[in-house]
Design an enzyme around this catalytic site. Structure first.
Site, PDB file in Angstrom:
ATOM      1  N   THR A   1       0.793  -1.025  -0.043  1.00  0.00           N
ATOM      2  CA  THR A   1      -0.075  -0.013   0.067  1.00  0.00           C
ATOM      3  C   THR A   1       0.930   1.184   0.008  1.00  0.00           C
ATOM      4  O   THR A   1       1.428   1.649  -1.115  1.00  0.00           O
ATOM      5  CB  THR A   1      -0.797   0.046   1.212  1.00  0.00           C
ATOM      6  OG1 THR A   1      -0.402  -0.334   2.345  1.00  0.00           O
ATOM      7  CG2 THR A   1      -1.997  -0.910   0.856  1.00  0.00           C
TER       8      THR A   1
ATOM      9  N   GLY B   1       3.386  -3.524   4.958  1.00  0.00           N
ATOM     10  CA  GLY B   1       3.021  -3.019   6.091  1.00  0.00           C
ATOM     11  C   GLY B   1       3.937  -1.639   6.796  1.00  0.00           C
ATOM     12  O   GLY B   1       5.117  -2.209   7.185  1.00  0.00           O
TER      13      GLY B   1
ATOM     14  N   GLY C   1       2.597   1.427   7.986  1.00  0.00           N
ATOM     15  CA  GLY C   1       1.986   2.260   9.002  1.00  0.00           C
ATOM     16  C   GLY C   1       0.573   1.420   9.369  1.00  0.00           C
ATOM     17  O   GLY C   1       0.396   0.257   9.237  1.00  0.00           O
TER      18      GLY C   1
ATOM     19  N   THR D   1       0.894  -8.917  12.602  1.00  0.00           N
ATOM     20  CA  THR D   1       0.949  -7.523  12.287  1.00  0.00           C
ATOM     21  C   THR D   1       1.040  -7.502  10.929  1.00  0.00           C
ATOM     22  O   THR D   1       1.421  -8.439  10.124  1.00  0.00           O
ATOM     23  CB  THR D   1       2.547  -6.847  12.609  1.00  0.00           C
ATOM     24  OG1 THR D   1       2.954  -5.712  12.245  1.00  0.00           O
ATOM     25  CG2 THR D   1       3.490  -7.923  12.151  1.00  0.00           C
TER      26      THR D   1
ATOM     27  N   THR E   1      -7.314  11.110   0.264  1.00  0.00           N
ATOM     28  CA  THR E   1      -7.832  12.317  -0.706  1.00  0.00           C
ATOM     29  C   THR E   1      -6.432  12.455  -1.728  1.00  0.00           C
ATOM     30  O   THR E   1      -6.489  13.330  -2.432  1.00  0.00           O
ATOM     31  CB  THR E   1      -7.845  13.602   0.057  1.00  0.00           C
ATOM     32  OG1 THR E   1      -6.540  13.900   1.102  1.00  0.00           O
ATOM     33  CG2 THR E   1      -9.202  13.311   0.708  1.00  0.00           C
TER      34      THR E   1
END
Length: 390
Positions: A141, A169, A171, A179, A390
């Site tokens: 991501t 991962g 964040g 995790t 956004t």
């Protein structure tokens, strides 16, 4: 990096995000011994609840990951979407739906784009790739780069087995039984009960020792699958190899924390027990004041003292017995000179900063210890998360 024997992968873009792969399948030739651990978040998503049941019998044959969309807090429709995804992958692979683990990562509160997923599943080719790095890239991501790790171990027949880990991962990471997303694959032959026990022990010392921002994800999943094609291995050797891979991934994840510039490694020893050592170490690595001091290369050891001190329920911690070090240099209780502090700046400006605290609760060799992994706190972290949707 190549997948272990018995595993193939498929990656694609199904339209969740236009400019990168966002869909991955890892498939085994036959059902594997397997184990998995998951987030304990009360807002866990359908991927977690469904997969927890599928992994419960110690058998899996495939993993499907949808990235850039968590499918969390989407109600009964989200549950139905996750089940349809699993059934579609199982049909494409010719395996049982209950042998498919599903994982999702990304924005919370949005359903899968099922029309696009259905279209892709209808024509999905059989997984043929052995490229672990392609899978690692497809599940990212906000990661800045794919994360893989590999170790080998001898089999009892004189051959060699491999262990390959894939993770993402950077964040929303403060693990609670798992995790981020992590998938560890091996061609070693391992009993499912042994694999489960060993993997849980390794996760506790690696992935569960990681924190980026104190926030536990709704989608955390860590799983291991063993195809068995390389042959049986010694249980202790397997644990060493799994630990090597998972620790490597843990350090990669911490170093790539959102906006991070510095890996922070905190060791606490001379503790009453491992739980106390880990609790104090997490208090240090999670402190915004410690993290910002590291970012600014400020040798302000008082912030470390503060973080230890706020563990107020640990009444056996006596400040007079505590020793604080940064980069191996003692700063308390021995008074730190200006020269000592100046010498630390170079260490703090490096890629990795080490903090070592001896609690003095159980001095000498009788005490327990723990090491945890985190990162500094930068304006980049604020910027990424201020603009996430956004």
């Amino acid at each position: 990096m190549q997948l272990p024997a018995g595993f193939r992968a498929h990656t694609a873009n199904v339209g969740i995000k236009d400019d990168t792969t966002d869909f991955a399948v890892i498939a085994a030739e036959r059902p594997c011994s397997a184990a998995a651990v998951f987030t304990r978040s009360r807002f866990s998503g359908p991927s977690v609840t469904l997969s927890r049941g599928h992994a419960g019998d110690g058998r899996l044959q495939a993993v499907v990951v949808v990235s850039k969309n968590a499918n969390v807090a989407t109600g009964p429709d989200g549950d139905a979407d996750a089940l349809e995804l699993v059934e579609g992958v199982a049909h494409a692979l010719g395996c049982e739906p209950t042998d498919v683990l599903v994982a999702s990562t990304g924005v919370i509160g949005r359903r899968y784009p099922m029309d696009r997923i259905r279209q892709h599943l209808a024509s999905m080719p059989a997984p043929r790739s052995t490229d672990a790095d392609a899978v690692a890239e497809a599940i990212m991501t906000t990661d800045t780069h794919p994360k893989t790790a590999r170790a080998t171990l001898a089999t009892s027949t004189g051959g060699e087995a491999s262990v390959v880990g894939i993770a993402k991962g950077v964040g929303m990471i403060e693990p609670d039984m798992a995790t981020m997303l992590a998938f560890v694959l091996t061609d070693a032959e391992v009993d499912a009960a042994v694999l489960d026990r060993t993997f849980r022990a390794v996760v506790e010392r690696t992935f569960n020792a990681l924190s980026v921002d104190t926030d536990t994800s709704t989608s955390d999943t860590a799983a291991v699958l063993a195809s068995g094609l390389a042959g049986p291995v010694d249980d202790a050797d397997l644990e060493v190899a799994l630990h090597e891979v998972c620790l490597d991934l843990t350090r990669q994840l911490a170093a790539d924390g959102e906006g991070a510039e510095t890996l922070v490694v905190v060791t606490v020893d001379e503790a009453r027990d491992h739980a106390q050592a880990k609790r104090v170490a997490k208090a240090i690595v999670n402190s915004p004041l410690v993290k910002t001091a590291v970012h600014g290369a400020d040798p302000n050891w008082g912030r470390i003292a503060m973080a230890v001190g706020k563990c107020s329920d640990d009444a056996d911690i006596d400040q007079r017995a505590v020793t604080i070090r940064i980069g191996g240099r003692e700063l308390y209780p021995k008074p730190a000179s200006e020269a000592d502090l100046d010498a630390l700046v170079e260490h703090l400006e490096g890629d990795e900063v080490t903090i070592h605290v001896s609690l003095g609760v159980a001095p000498g060799g009788d005490g327990a210890s723990a090491t945890v992994y985190g990162c500094d706190l930068t304006d980049g972290y604020v910027r990424i998360n201020a603009d996430y949707t956004t």
